[in-house]
Scaffold this active site. Structure first.
Site, short mmCIF file in Angstrom:
data_model
loop_
_atom_site.label_atom_id
_atom_site.label_comp_id
_atom_site.label_asym_id
_atom_site.label_seq_id
_atom_site.Cartn_x
_atom_site.Cartn_y
_atom_site.Cartn_z
N ASN A 43 0.85 -1.21 0.00
CA ASN A 43 0.00 0.00 0.00
C ASN A 43 0.88 1.25 0.00
O ASN A 43 1.96 1.29 0.60
CB ASN A 43 -1.02 0.01 1.14
CG ASN A 43 -0.45 -0.20 2.52
OD1 ASN A 43 0.59 -0.83 2.70
ND2 ASN A 43 -1.14 0.32 3.51
N GLU A 45 0.40 5.28 0.61
CA GLU A 45 -0.53 6.30 1.11
C GLU A 45 -0.11 7.70 0.67
O GLU A 45 0.93 7.91 0.06
CB GLU A 45 -0.62 6.19 2.64
CG GLU A 45 -1.21 4.84 3.05
CD GLU A 45 -1.48 4.71 4.53
OE1 GLU A 45 -0.98 5.54 5.33
OE2 GLU A 45 -2.22 3.77 4.88
N CYS A 54 -4.06 0.51 -2.53
CA CYS A 54 -3.95 -0.74 -1.78
C CYS A 54 -2.87 -1.66 -2.36
O CYS A 54 -2.55 -1.61 -3.56
CB CYS A 54 -5.27 -1.49 -1.78
SG CYS A 54 -6.58 -0.66 -0.88
N GLU A 56 -3.02 -4.89 -2.96
CA GLU A 56 -3.53 -5.82 -3.98
C GLU A 56 -3.51 -5.15 -5.35
O GLU A 56 -3.05 -5.72 -6.34
CB GLU A 56 -4.96 -6.25 -3.64
CG GLU A 56 -5.10 -7.02 -2.35
CD GLU A 56 -5.36 -6.15 -1.13
OE1 GLU A 56 -4.83 -5.01 -1.06
OE2 GLU A 56 -6.10 -6.59 -0.24
N CYS A 89 -10.22 -5.06 0.42
CA CYS A 89 -11.32 -4.10 0.47
C CYS A 89 -12.23 -4.27 -0.75
O CYS A 89 -11.89 -4.98 -1.71
CB CYS A 89 -10.79 -2.67 0.55
SG CYS A 89 -10.18 -2.02 -1.02
N CYS A 92 -10.66 -3.39 -4.14
CA CYS A 92 -9.71 -4.42 -4.62
C CYS A 92 -10.45 -5.66 -5.10
O CYS A 92 -10.04 -6.29 -6.08
CB CYS A 92 -8.72 -4.78 -3.52
SG CYS A 92 -7.51 -3.47 -3.25
N1 THU Z 1 -5.35 -1.45 2.43
C1 THU Z 1 -4.79 -2.30 1.50
O1 THU Z 1 -3.65 -2.10 1.07
N2 THU Z 1 -5.53 -3.35 1.09
C2 THU Z 1 -6.82 -3.61 1.49
O2 THU Z 1 -7.48 -4.46 0.92
C3 THU Z 1 -7.34 -2.89 2.66
C4 THU Z 1 -6.69 -1.59 2.95
C5 THU Z 1 -4.56 -0.29 2.88
C6 THU Z 1 -5.09 1.04 2.41
C7 THU Z 1 -4.54 1.96 3.47
O3 THU Z 1 -3.21 2.33 3.08
C8 THU Z 1 -4.44 1.10 4.71
O4 THU Z 1 -4.55 -0.25 4.27
C9 THU Z 1 -5.51 1.37 5.74
O5 THU Z 1 -6.77 1.29 5.19
#
Ligand code: THU
Length: 134
Positions: A43, A45, A54, A56, A89, A92
């Site tokens: 991920n 940010e 994300c 994935e 999520c 994804c």
């Molecule tokens: N996140 C992912 O990388 N994958 C997911 O399927 C769920 C959320 C990340 C996004 C964000 O950087 C952090 O987790 C908190 O939500």
């Protein structure tokens, strides 16, 4: 090929590359193609929080950018540092639906090495896809 112990080592290495200074919730993804290539995703940010990408989707975008096509993928393994193994999520899940076979394994893990196996279709039953545009 089903889940193997080295998938966990790989996905944890992918997770170590996460850029998550805001949530401090690091996620890793380890994507395998049917022809044996592998891609790490993490991920990424942003101070504008909604721009977070994300793990994935990072791995899938990396593979597509290298020339892989929908249906070329064998499995994805995801990891988080939580009591419960990772759960992709909704966004994804939709992208997995677009790019991966319905029965492609999704291995969800955590820092303890626990693993839950699911599939794209199980994670997004009755999902919307290009077929629905006809
Ligand atoms: N996140 C992912 O990388 N994958 C997911 O399927 C769920 C959320 C990340 C996004 C964000 O950087 C952090 O987790 C908190 O939500």
């Amino acid at each position: 090929m089903s889940y193997q112990s080295h998938y966990f080592k790989e996905v944890r290495e992918a997770q170590s590359k996460a850029y998550a200074p805001y949530s401090r919730f690091k996620v890793g993804a380890y994507l395998r193609t049917k022809d044996g290539r592998t891609f790490h995703g993490a991920n990424v940010e942003n101070a504008a929080y909604s721009m977070a990408i994300c793990a994935e989707r990072s791995s899938l975008v990396a593979a597509i950018s290298e020339g892989y096509k929908p249906g070329d993928f064998e499995s994805i393994t995801v990891t988080v540092d939580s009591d419960k193994p990772s759960s992709p999520c909704g966004a994804c899940r939709q992208v997995l639906k677009e790019l991966c076979d319905d029965d492609m394994p999704v291995y969800m893990t955590n820092h303890k090495g626990e693993m839950i196996k699911s599939t794209v279709n199980e994670l997004l039953p009755l999902g919307f896809s290009g077929k629905d545009l006809n």
